[in-house]
Design a protein around this motif. Structure first.
Motif, PDB file in Angstrom:
ATOM      1  N   GLN A 191       0.818  -1.218   0.000  1.00 25.46           N
ATOM      2  CA  GLN A 191       0.000   0.000   0.000  1.00 25.46           C
ATOM      3  C   GLN A 191       0.845   1.258   0.000  1.00 25.46           C
ATOM      4  O   GLN A 191       2.028   1.237   0.395  1.00 25.46           O
ATOM      5  CB  GLN A 191      -0.921  -0.005   1.227  1.00 25.46           C
ATOM      6  N   CYS A 232      -3.052   0.234  -3.622  1.00 28.00           N
ATOM      7  CA  CYS A 232      -2.739  -1.124  -3.152  1.00 28.00           C
ATOM      8  C   CYS A 232      -2.289  -1.922  -4.367  1.00 28.00           C
ATOM      9  O   CYS A 232      -3.101  -2.215  -5.249  1.00 28.00           O
ATOM     10  CB  CYS A 232      -3.998  -1.717  -2.536  1.00 28.00           C
ATOM     11  N   THR A 265     -10.557  -6.132  -1.438  1.00 23.33           N
ATOM     12  CA  THR A 265     -11.473  -5.469  -0.520  1.00 23.33           C
ATOM     13  C   THR A 265     -10.722  -4.420   0.285  1.00 23.33           C
ATOM     14  O   THR A 265      -9.488  -4.441   0.358  1.00 23.33           O
ATOM     15  CB  THR A 265     -12.131  -6.502   0.413  1.00 23.33           C
ATOM     16  N   TRP A 266     -11.472  -3.476   0.868  1.00 25.72           N
ATOM     17  CA  TRP A 266     -10.888  -2.450   1.737  1.00 25.72           C
ATOM     18  C   TRP A 266     -11.555  -2.518   3.106  1.00 25.72           C
ATOM     19  O   TRP A 266     -12.782  -2.702   3.204  1.00 25.72           O
ATOM     20  CB  TRP A 266     -11.063  -1.062   1.128  1.00 25.72           C
ATOM     21  N   ARG A 316     -11.532  -0.595   7.079  1.00 29.66           N
ATOM     22  CA  ARG A 316     -11.131   0.561   7.878  1.00 29.66           C
ATOM     23  C   ARG A 316     -10.922   0.141   9.327  1.00 29.66           C
ATOM     24  O   ARG A 316     -11.665  -0.681   9.867  1.00 29.66           O
ATOM     25  CB  ARG A 316     -12.217   1.647   7.848  1.00 29.66           C
ATOM     26  N   ARG A 346     -15.733  -4.000  -1.900  1.00 30.93           N
ATOM     27  CA  ARG A 346     -14.858  -4.897  -2.645  1.00 30.93           C
ATOM     28  C   ARG A 346     -15.009  -4.639  -4.132  1.00 30.93           C
ATOM     29  O   ARG A 346     -16.014  -4.078  -4.574  1.00 30.93           O
ATOM     30  CB  ARG A 346     -15.187  -6.362  -2.319  1.00 30.93           C
ATOM     31  N   ILE A 397     -14.136   2.928  -4.762  1.00 24.74           N
ATOM     32  CA  ILE A 397     -13.133   1.877  -4.957  1.00 24.74           C
ATOM     33  C   ILE A 397     -12.978   1.667  -6.464  1.00 24.74           C
ATOM     34  O   ILE A 397     -13.977   1.562  -7.191  1.00 24.74           O
ATOM     35  CB  ILE A 397     -13.579   0.574  -4.270  1.00 24.74           C
ATOM     36  N   LEU A 407      -8.522   3.386  -3.292  1.00 28.59           N
ATOM     37  CA  LEU A 407      -9.606   3.862  -2.434  1.00 28.59           C
ATOM     38  C   LEU A 407      -9.528   5.384  -2.465  1.00 28.59           C
ATOM     39  O   LEU A 407      -8.470   5.951  -2.194  1.00 28.59           O
ATOM     40  CB  LEU A 407      -9.429   3.327  -1.004  1.00 28.59           C
ATOM     41  N   TYR A 450      -6.273   2.261   6.831  1.00 34.60           N
ATOM     42  CA  TYR A 450      -7.040   1.564   5.803  1.00 34.60           C
ATOM     43  C   TYR A 450      -6.209   0.405   5.263  1.00 34.60           C
ATOM     44  O   TYR A 450      -5.042   0.589   4.882  1.00 34.60           O
ATOM     45  CB  TYR A 450      -7.429   2.525   4.684  1.00 34.60           C
ATOM     46  N   TYR A 451      -6.815  -0.765   5.259  1.00 33.89           N
ATOM     47  CA  TYR A 451      -6.153  -1.964   4.743  1.00 33.89           C
ATOM     48  C   TYR A 451      -6.838  -2.431   3.468  1.00 33.89           C
ATOM     49  O   TYR A 451      -8.074  -2.441   3.385  1.00 33.89           O
ATOM     50  CB  TYR A 451      -6.242  -3.105   5.756  1.00 33.89           C
ATOM     51  N   CYS A 452      -6.030  -2.836   2.507  1.00 32.82           N
ATOM     52  CA  CYS A 452      -6.572  -3.620   1.397  1.00 32.82           C
ATOM     53  C   CYS A 452      -6.274  -5.083   1.695  1.00 32.82           C
ATOM     54  O   CYS A 452      -5.349  -5.406   2.450  1.00 32.82           O
ATOM     55  CB  CYS A 452      -5.983  -3.194   0.053  1.00 32.82           C
ATOM     56  N   TRP A 458      -3.187  -9.526   3.227  1.00 28.00           N
ATOM     57  CA  TRP A 458      -3.483  -8.142   3.558  1.00 28.00           C
ATOM     58  C   TRP A 458      -2.304  -7.239   3.204  1.00 28.00           C
ATOM     59  O   TRP A 458      -1.141  -7.650   3.296  1.00 28.00           O
ATOM     60  CB  TRP A 458      -3.750  -8.017   5.061  1.00 28.00           C
TER      61      TRP A 458
END
Lengths: 119, 106
Positions: free
Chosen positions: A6, A22, A35-36, A38, A50, A70, A81, A94-96, A109
């Motif tokens: 990321q 990402c 997918t994302w 929070r 997603r 997205i 994002l 924020y994670y993808c 992840w």
């Protein structure tokens, strides 16, 4: 080796726009959805939405629909994002993640992107 | 679908066995996943579809349940198991997570 990398920390002001990224590697990027998620400071995980990298079809959580976008560029194996107008309440990590199957768990992840929004 | 985990936190010792419970507000079949998150790190998938161990996860982790009630059991606790554990339903969108269980190892 499957990796999702990321973009870095962002410090923004309320009302500003932002796009974080990402980038996937080590697998066929269009084979699995992205997918994302929070995570607000000190809080739990929230699913945002997603996207299918094949055709950019998206699903959003009602909690985030209309506030984020997205998207994906499959030519460079990268998902995004985006916010058009940030709020202080968007401050979070924020994670993808990659979906193992369309309706399945998140098996790989990214390292997370911290977004700090403050005037 | 709301996911409720219990307990919210627990303190235990190396070598012990602990059980974390996750309850769904409606039927989710077996589509229940478990994640481990250590401070400052991304979550890591431990278990998917209730009882399938993700590759590389020690066999000390065990999942069970179906319908609305699920458990994650960790046996022979190790210091590296200190983390927050989340359940997640992937039965329907929006996917939802439990609030987390913080495991402390004394």
């Amino acid at each position: 080796e499957v990796q999702l990398v990321q973009s870095g920390v962002e410090v923004k002001k309320p009302g500003e726009s932002l796009r974080i990224s990402c980038k996937g590697s080590g697998y066929a990027f269009t084979d699995q959805w992205i997918t994302w998620v929070r995570q607000m400071p000190g809080k739990g995980l929230e699913w945002m939405g997603r996207i299918d990298p094949t055709d950019s079809y998206t699903n959003y959580s009602p909690s985030f629909q209309g506030h984020v976008t997205i998207s994906v560029d499959k030519t460079i194996n990268t998902a995004y994002l985006q916010w058009s107008s940030l709020k202080a309440s968007d401050t979070a990590t924020y994670y993808c993640a990659r979906l193992k199957t369309v309706a399945g768990p998140f098996d790989f992840w990214g390292q997370g992107t911290l977004v700090a929004v403050s005037s | 679908i709301q996911m409720t985990q219990s307990p919210s936190s627990l303190s235990t010792s190396v070598g012990d066995t602990v059980t974390i419970t996750c309850r769904a507000s409606q039927y989710i079949n077996i589509f229940l996943n478990w994640y481990q998150q250590k401070p400052g790190k991304a979550p890591k998938l431990l278990m998917y579809e209730t009882s399938n161990l993700e590759s590389g996860v020690p066999a000390r982790f065990n999942g069970s349940g179906s319908g609305t009630d699920f458990t994650l059991t960790i046996s022979s606790l190790q210091p590296e198991d200190c983390a927050t554990y989340y359940c997640q339903q992937s039965y329907s969108t929006p996917s939802t997570f439990g609030q987390g269980t913080k495991l402390e190892i004394k």
